[in-house]
Design a protein around this motif. Sequence first.
Motif, PDB file in Angstrom:
ATOM      1  N   ARG A  69       0.788  -1.057  -0.166  1.00  0.00           N
ATOM      2  CA  ARG A  69       0.067   0.350  -0.310  1.00  0.00           C
ATOM      3  C   ARG A  69       0.645   1.340   0.045  1.00  0.00           C
ATOM      4  NH1 ARG A  69      -2.428  -0.351   6.236  1.00  0.00           N
ATOM      5  NH2 ARG A  69      -2.973   2.059   5.717  1.00  0.00           N
ATOM      6  N   TYR A  70       2.069   0.776   0.098  1.00  0.00           N
ATOM      7  CA  TYR A  70       3.248   2.153   0.256  1.00  0.00           C
ATOM      8  C   TYR A  70       3.699   2.469  -1.686  1.00  0.00           C
ATOM      9  CZ  TYR A  70       2.115   1.884   5.214  1.00  0.00           C
ATOM     10  OH  TYR A  70       1.401   2.409   6.553  1.00  0.00           O
ATOM     11  N   LYS A 109       5.759   6.578   0.658  1.00  0.00           N
ATOM     12  CA  LYS A 109       3.983   7.196   1.086  1.00  0.00           C
ATOM     13  C   LYS A 109       3.405   6.125   0.976  1.00  0.00           C
ATOM     14  CE  LYS A 109       5.594  11.763  -1.036  1.00  0.00           C
ATOM     15  NZ  LYS A 109       6.574  10.986  -1.748  1.00  0.00           N
ATOM     16  N   GLU A 110       1.894   6.663   0.899  1.00  0.00           N
ATOM     17  CA  GLU A 110       0.831   6.259   1.613  1.00  0.00           C
ATOM     18  C   GLU A 110       0.343   5.992   0.202  1.00  0.00           C
ATOM     19  OE1 GLU A 110      -2.149   4.374   5.213  1.00  0.00           O
ATOM     20  OE2 GLU A 110      -2.103   4.540   3.153  1.00  0.00           O
ATOM     21  N   LEU A 129      -3.197   5.868  -1.133  1.00  0.00           N
ATOM     22  CA  LEU A 129      -4.362   6.236  -1.643  1.00  0.00           C
ATOM     23  C   LEU A 129      -4.355   7.906  -1.206  1.00  0.00           C
ATOM     24  CD1 LEU A 129      -6.376   3.746   0.188  1.00  0.00           C
ATOM     25  CD2 LEU A 129      -6.242   4.092  -2.516  1.00  0.00           C
ATOM     26  N   GLU A 130      -3.247   8.303  -0.338  1.00  0.00           N
ATOM     27  CA  GLU A 130      -2.633   9.429   0.177  1.00  0.00           C
ATOM     28  C   GLU A 130      -2.588  10.112  -1.212  1.00  0.00           C
ATOM     29  OE1 GLU A 130      -1.615   8.901   4.126  1.00  0.00           O
ATOM     30  OE2 GLU A 130      -0.836  11.691   3.669  1.00  0.00           O
ATOM     31  N   TYR A 131      -1.266   9.695  -1.560  1.00  0.00           N
ATOM     32  CA  TYR A 131      -0.724   9.829  -2.401  1.00  0.00           C
ATOM     33  C   TYR A 131      -1.872  10.641  -3.888  1.00  0.00           C
ATOM     34  CZ  TYR A 131       2.782  11.063  -6.378  1.00  0.00           C
ATOM     35  OH  TYR A 131       3.757  11.252  -7.060  1.00  0.00           O
ATOM     36  N   GLY A 186      -5.070  11.014  -3.779  1.00  0.00           N
ATOM     37  CA  GLY A 186      -6.002  11.366  -3.222  1.00  0.00           C
ATOM     38  C   GLY A 186      -5.777  13.027  -3.053  1.00  0.00           C
ATOM     39  N   ASN A 187      -4.508  13.830  -3.487  1.00  0.00           N
ATOM     40  CA  ASN A 187      -3.310  14.866  -3.650  1.00  0.00           C
ATOM     41  C   ASN A 187      -3.475  15.518  -4.839  1.00  0.00           C
ATOM     42  OD1 ASN A 187      -2.065  17.197  -3.827  1.00  0.00           O
ATOM     43  ND2 ASN A 187      -0.509  16.468  -2.162  1.00  0.00           N
TER      44      ASN A 187
END
Lengths: 181, 140
Positions: free
Chosen positions: A74-75, A80-81, A83-85, A87-88
């Motif tokens: 997941r990284y 970095k994560e 999903l977070e990456y 989402g930006n």
Amino acid sequence: MAIFSVYVVNKAGGLIYQLDSYAPRAEAEKTFSYPLDLLLKLHDERVLVAFGQRYSIRVGHAVLAINGMDVNGRYTADGKEVLEYLGNPANYPVSIRFGRPRLTSNEKLMLASMFHSLFAIGSQLSPEQGSSGIEMLETDTFKLHCYQTLTEMPIRCELFDQNLKLALEVAEKAGTFGPGS
Amino acid sequence: MTVHNLYLFDRNGVCLHYSEWHRKKQAGIPKEEEYKLMYGMLFSIRSFVSKMKDGFLAFQTSRYKLHYYETPTGIKVVMNTDLGVGPIRDVLHHIYSALYVELVVKNPLCPLGQTVQSELFRSRLDSYVRSLPFFSARAG
């Protein structure tokens, strides 16, 4: 005819040998802009496509690489994560490679034991006398063949490895072999 | 070439219908348990297949072949035949759309989610299966 993999399972249902031969995996790499058309979700330490199937990207495909760099579960490669990456909006446009997630060794062990039980139930539910367990299982993309021996297989050895690879090569070159139905 | 038996399950595992034509060996357990075992086995095969690729169609043993068809609403049609029968996806689809949907789902007096009581469904299904080209009256 392409052979994808070979599994050897012992009498108790444990996986004792496994070989993955080369098989072209269905992968798709595309460049996306924000917002992402696909709905991604985290499942079993992998980022999978949950919804929004298009081009050759199907539901169930995993994120394999971002901008050419392989992801680690997941990284991303730099920790970095995923999903977070994704989402930006500042990180777009981004190139993502999707494909069928590769099975981990643990998953292969579980599948082998599961198949062992299904094999036995297939024989019990038979409407005919004297049925064996499952010999062939068919899906729309592959066939699974199973052969049950009378004896146990000996401890793993090098010669078995080499000879098995040779036998697979011969079978591939020979084309289709006649099914014994 | 022959058809042994047929199961119809809904999305919750309830056995909606069971018919048999030529069955030489019973499972040795009560019918209710046999339905649950069959449904459990199909559920496991489906999740097993989806880990590798998707779309389980059929399996065969040395004596019989089990054909499987599932609709997007979770209705599962399972038919056991002998080994000489090829892919019969369209037959199973016909059983679902022309028989189950037409005679059971569209019938306001047939409650869904439990065993089908409709005698019309049972007799139409029976005559349809008997009319199939791979069904022979002689137990094969």
